[in-house]
Scaffold this motif. Structure first.
Motif, short mmCIF file in Angstrom:
data_model
loop_
_atom_site.label_atom_id
_atom_site.label_comp_id
_atom_site.label_asym_id
_atom_site.label_seq_id
_atom_site.Cartn_x
_atom_site.Cartn_y
_atom_site.Cartn_z
N GLN A 137 -23.10 -20.55 -4.24
CA GLN A 137 -23.66 -21.35 -3.16
C GLN A 137 -23.51 -20.59 -1.84
N PRO A 138 -24.58 -20.40 -1.08
CA PRO A 138 -24.45 -19.74 0.22
C PRO A 138 -23.47 -20.49 1.12
N VAL A 139 -22.72 -19.73 1.92
CA VAL A 139 -21.73 -20.34 2.80
C VAL A 139 -21.74 -19.59 4.12
N SER A 140 -21.47 -20.31 5.21
CA SER A 140 -21.45 -19.70 6.54
C SER A 140 -20.03 -19.64 7.07
N TYR A 141 -19.69 -18.48 7.63
CA TYR A 141 -18.39 -18.32 8.28
C TYR A 141 -18.60 -17.64 9.63
N ALA A 142 -17.82 -18.06 10.59
CA ALA A 142 -17.93 -17.49 11.93
C ALA A 142 -16.83 -16.47 12.14
N ASN A 143 -17.21 -15.31 12.68
CA ASN A 143 -16.19 -14.34 13.08
C ASN A 143 -16.09 -14.34 14.60
N ASN A 144 -15.55 -13.30 15.17
CA ASN A 144 -15.33 -13.29 16.62
C ASN A 144 -16.62 -13.21 17.43
N THR A 145 -17.67 -12.72 16.81
CA THR A 145 -18.90 -12.49 17.57
C THR A 145 -20.09 -13.31 17.09
N SER A 146 -20.11 -13.71 15.85
CA SER A 146 -21.29 -14.40 15.33
C SER A 146 -20.95 -15.18 14.07
N THR A 147 -21.94 -15.87 13.54
CA THR A 147 -21.82 -16.58 12.27
C THR A 147 -22.63 -15.84 11.22
N ILE A 148 -22.01 -15.58 10.08
CA ILE A 148 -22.68 -14.83 9.02
C ILE A 148 -22.84 -15.73 7.79
N ASP A 149 -24.04 -15.71 7.22
CA ASP A 149 -24.31 -16.46 6.00
C ASP A 149 -24.10 -15.57 4.79
N TYR A 150 -23.05 -15.86 4.02
CA TYR A 150 -22.75 -15.08 2.83
C TYR A 150 -23.41 -15.74 1.61
N ASP A 151 -24.06 -14.94 0.80
CA ASP A 151 -24.77 -15.50 -0.35
C ASP A 151 -24.54 -14.71 -1.64
N SER A 152 -23.66 -13.72 -1.63
CA SER A 152 -23.42 -12.93 -2.83
C SER A 152 -22.09 -12.19 -2.69
N TRP A 153 -21.78 -11.38 -3.71
CA TRP A 153 -20.55 -10.60 -3.70
C TRP A 153 -20.88 -9.11 -3.71
N VAL A 154 -19.92 -8.33 -3.25
CA VAL A 154 -20.04 -6.87 -3.37
C VAL A 154 -18.69 -6.33 -3.83
N PHE A 155 -18.74 -5.35 -4.75
CA PHE A 155 -17.53 -4.62 -5.11
C PHE A 155 -17.34 -3.52 -4.08
N ALA A 156 -16.37 -3.68 -3.20
CA ALA A 156 -16.18 -2.75 -2.09
C ALA A 156 -15.03 -1.81 -2.41
N ALA A 157 -15.25 -0.52 -2.15
CA ALA A 157 -14.24 0.51 -2.43
C ALA A 157 -13.59 0.96 -1.14
N PHE A 158 -12.26 0.92 -1.09
CA PHE A 158 -11.51 1.37 0.08
C PHE A 158 -10.55 2.49 -0.33
N GLN A 159 -10.39 3.46 0.56
CA GLN A 159 -9.41 4.52 0.31
C GLN A 159 -8.08 4.15 0.96
#
Length: 246
Positions: free
Chosen positions: A224-246
C-alpha cells in the motif's frame, strides 16, 4: 425510499373535503459493521435489523451462513481450512433497499508458501524473484526469503489479525554481499518510484494487503502506498529497493 404524502379533495354540490394520503417508504436499519475480519476458526457475527418489510439475505459462498430470528441476525463463518486467506460477503435487503457486508478469514499461517516478488532490475527490466514466506519467532511474525544475484536475502514482517495486513518495517538489514573484493551491506528500503528517492529510516513502515485470486489459485500481496514527511518535503513511497551500503 422515503415517505410521501398527497392530498385528495372530494367535491360535491359546492362542498368539499380534504383527505390526506400517506405512503411509507421502506425502512431498513441495521447495527452491522461494513466489514468483519476473523481468524480461521469458526466464528459468529451477530447484529439486528429493523425493517417495515420482509428482509432477504444472501451470501457469496457456502462458508458464510445466514440465519434470522425476528430482528436478530446470526452469520456463521465456517472454519477456514482452505490454506489461504479467503474473502466474501453477505447482504441484506428489503424491497429495493440493500446493503452489503464484506468478511475476511485468515491467520498468519495462510500466508506461508512460495511467491514471486515482482520488481525491476537496475537496468529497468522486469524481474520475478523467487521468494517464500515462512513462520518467524513471534505468533504473527513472518519471514520473507528471496533469492537475487546468487544470494539469499531475508527480511521480516508482522501479520495483523485485526486488519489482515502485513506490516514491514523499513531499513531492515538483509545480509552481506561480497563482490570484486568489496563488502556491501544490503538493506531493504522504501522507494518512491515517482521521484526515485528512498529512505532507510527504521521508524518508517509500510503495509501490504494479501488477497487470494481464486481464478488463478494464488495469493497476491501488494504494498500500500504510504506518505512520510522528512525535513524538506513529503515523499510517497510505493515500493521497496534492495540498497547496498559500504
Amino acid at each position: 425510499l422515503e415517505n410521501r404524502y398527497a392530498s385528495i379533495i372530494l367535491k360535491a354540490d359546492g362542498d368539499s373535503v380534504r383527505v390526506v394520503a400517506q405512503q411509507n417508504g421502506i425502512v431498513l436499519t441495521s447495527d452491522a459493521e461494513d466489514e468483519y475480519v476473523a481468524g480461521d476458526a469458526q466464528s459468529e457475527i451477530n447484529f439486528t435489523i429493523k425493517s417495515n418489510s420482509d428482509v432477504r439475505m444472501q451470501s457469496s459462498a457456502s462458508w458464510i451462513r445466514c440465519s434470522m430470528a425476528g430482528e436478530n441476525i446470526t452469520v456463521t463463518l465456517k472454519e477456514n481450512n482452505s490454506g489461504h486467506i479467503r474473502n466474501g460477503w453477505f447482504s441484506y435487503a428489503s424491497g429495493n433497499v440493500a446493503d452489503t457486508v464484506y468478511v475476511s478469514q485468515a491467520d498468519a499461517k495462510d500466508l506461508y508458501g512460495n511467491y514471486k516478488l515482482m520488481g525491476y532490475s537496475n537496468s529497468g527490466s522486469l524481474v520475478y524473484l523467487p521468494a517464500t514466506i515462512s513462520e518467524a519467532e513471534g505468533e504473527n511474525d513472518v519471514t520473507v526469503t528471496c533469492s537475487a544475484s546468487g544470494q539469499t536475502w531475508k527480511f521480516n514482517g508482522t501479520f495483523d489479525p485485526v486488519t489482515h495486513r502485513i506490516l514491514f518495517a523499513n531499513g531492515q538489514y538483509t545480509g552481506e554481499w561480497n563482490v570484486s573484493g568489496y563488502t556491501f551491506y544490503i538493506y531493504i528500503c522504501m522507494l518512491s518510484s515517482r521521484t526515485n528517492s528512498f529512505s532507510w529510516n527504521p521508524e518508517y513502515a509500510c503495509e501490504a494487503v494479501p488477497q487470494y485470486d481464486a481464478e488463478h489459485e494464488q495469493t497476491l500481496i501488494k504494498l500500500q502506498p504510504v506518505s512520510y514527511a522528512n525535513n524538506t518535503s513529503t515523499i510517497d513511497y510505493d515500493s521497496w529497493v534492495f540498497a547496498a551500503f559500504q
